[in-house]
Enzyme design. Sequence first.
Site, PDB file in Angstrom:
ATOM      1  N   TRP A 131       9.652 -60.514   3.708  1.00  0.00           N
ATOM      2  CA  TRP A 131       9.179 -61.385   4.792  1.00  0.00           C
ATOM      3  C   TRP A 131      10.149 -62.566   4.878  1.00  0.00           C
ATOM      4  CZ3 TRP A 131       5.324 -65.805   4.142  1.00  0.00           C
ATOM      5  CH2 TRP A 131       4.970 -66.330   5.394  1.00  0.00           C
ATOM      6  N   ASP A 212       2.245 -61.097  -3.703  1.00  0.00           N
ATOM      7  CA  ASP A 212       1.874 -61.623  -2.389  1.00  0.00           C
ATOM      8  C   ASP A 212       0.961 -60.590  -1.737  1.00  0.00           C
ATOM      9  OD1 ASP A 212       1.609 -62.648   0.121  1.00  0.00           O
ATOM     10  OD2 ASP A 212       3.747 -62.649   0.617  1.00  0.00           O
ATOM     11  N   LYS A 248      -4.939 -61.978   8.131  1.00  0.00           N
ATOM     12  CA  LYS A 248      -4.971 -60.652   8.755  1.00  0.00           C
ATOM     13  C   LYS A 248      -6.318 -59.971   8.556  1.00  0.00           C
ATOM     14  CE  LYS A 248      -0.809 -61.798   8.888  1.00  0.00           C
ATOM     15  NZ  LYS A 248       0.544 -61.600   9.306  1.00  0.00           N
TER      16      LYS A 248
HETATM   17  N1  PMP Z   1       3.205 -62.942   3.112  1.00  0.00           N
HETATM   18  C1  PMP Z   1       3.527 -61.948   3.929  1.00  0.00           C
HETATM   19  C2  PMP Z   1       4.204 -60.749   3.380  1.00  0.00           C
HETATM   20  C3  PMP Z   1       3.212 -62.035   5.283  1.00  0.00           C
HETATM   21  O1  PMP Z   1       3.535 -61.032   6.089  1.00  0.00           O
HETATM   22  C4  PMP Z   1       2.573 -63.188   5.774  1.00  0.00           C
HETATM   23  C5  PMP Z   1       2.237 -63.325   7.228  1.00  0.00           C
HETATM   24  N2  PMP Z   1       3.164 -62.899   8.129  1.00  0.00           N
HETATM   25  C6  PMP Z   1       2.259 -64.190   4.862  1.00  0.00           C
HETATM   26  C7  PMP Z   1       2.584 -64.032   3.540  1.00  0.00           C
HETATM   27  C8  PMP Z   1       1.582 -65.479   5.179  1.00  0.00           C
HETATM   28  O2  PMP Z   1       0.850 -65.601   6.285  1.00  0.00           O
HETATM   29  P1  PMP Z   1      -0.229 -66.754   6.447  1.00  0.00           P
HETATM   30  O3  PMP Z   1       0.380 -68.005   5.939  1.00  0.00           O
HETATM   31  O4  PMP Z   1      -0.496 -66.763   7.891  1.00  0.00           O
HETATM   32  O5  PMP Z   1      -1.401 -66.321   5.620  1.00  0.00           O
END
Ligand code: PMP
Length: 401
Positions: A131, A212, A248
């Site tokens: 990411w 993660d 998500k």
């Molecule tokens: N880690 C990964 C791999 C992700 O794809 C995302 C969102 N695109 C996030 C972390 C963090 O997203 P958020 O801060 O919106 O929870």
Amino acid sequence: TWSAVPAGPPDPILGVTEAFKADKDPRKINLGVGAYRDENGKPYVLGSVKKAEEILTASKPDKEYLPITGLPEFTKKAALLAYGAESAPLNSGSIAVTQSISGTGALRIGGAFLARHYPHSKVVYLPVPSWGNHTPIFRDSGLEVRGYRYFDKGTVGLDFVGLKADLQAAPEHSIVLLHACAHNPTGVDPTQEQWAQISDIVKEKKLMPFFDMAYQGFASGSTDRDAFAVRHFVSQGHQIALAQSFAKNMGLYGERVGAFSLITSDAAEKARVDSQLKIVIRPMYSNPPLHGAQIANTILGDKLLYSQWEGEVKGMADRIISMREKLYGTLTHDLKTPGEWGHIKSQIGMFSFTGLTSAQTKALAEKAHIYMTADGRISMAGLNTSNIEYFAQSVDAAVRG
Ligand code: PMP
């Protein structure tokens, strides 16, 4: 005063949405950002979330500050969701957990905590690719970022040989970032057997595993199945760090609901770690937002809402899987598009790494008004029965040049 400040580049992912917004063609499709869209291409507020909000409103909550580490009832339930009821460190009270500003904030708290307190290394290994925000998050946390091989462009699958070799070659005690499920951007996950081998290497090399988990439930439709890697590592005695996001799987993107946790050796060590997490967090943002954590806490704490939520997560995962099958079928059987497209079906989670070149993605934007990141990643959630034919035909045209 600011005349020497250079203009920075636009964000590679959020920049795609800006280009999409500026396009006035009615056929336009945004496959850039990873936010779920329903069958009509619209943002989706889960029924369980709406009900939780009704329950909350009826209870007339106040707007007081949360503690530095957030809503304790929520973080307890978040840890249970990730680690599972059988988890030994969870049951012995040795997991330090704090609420975070969604997954990003959890990664940043973890990065900052490790940079300050992890005694053995300041190096974090990320999968290549990962990411896009991982590198700046960890770099700005004060860690040195390196990569380990992950994706094989030739097979459009996992480069497992490269992954193992790179982790084996990493200095002992290095931090290694692992995507728990639904790897972003590739959609390629290790199998359970491969996870077991990764766990063995991590143990042998005394690496510090940092998971993660931004998509629990979103990959397979089951929150337990998607937690396999995390729970396997914990069962093997690894003291993992974990970033969780509810963006998500509860559709709570803008509410910024997440958690960071760290397994420690015992309750006394946990208490010391907790105290230092507070010292990391307090100067960053003092304490986390209230409303989203209350929503998640209400859903996770109510049997009926919980099962409704599980059904809704599965519904999102299943719709994405059906779009994969439809896209694969249209490209291979209907259009006979040159190339191998099996990966569209086998990849997991919100994204597909299509294998489209940056020239082809550019042509798709200019000629077909279809927007994706330049690496050929598409958010499967942006496809639906109304636009998938047009998308497949446009890909076919781009591939044939
Ligand atoms: N880690 C990964 C791999 C992700 O794809 C995302 C969102 N695109 C996030 C972390 C963090 O997203 P958020 O801060 O919106 O929870």
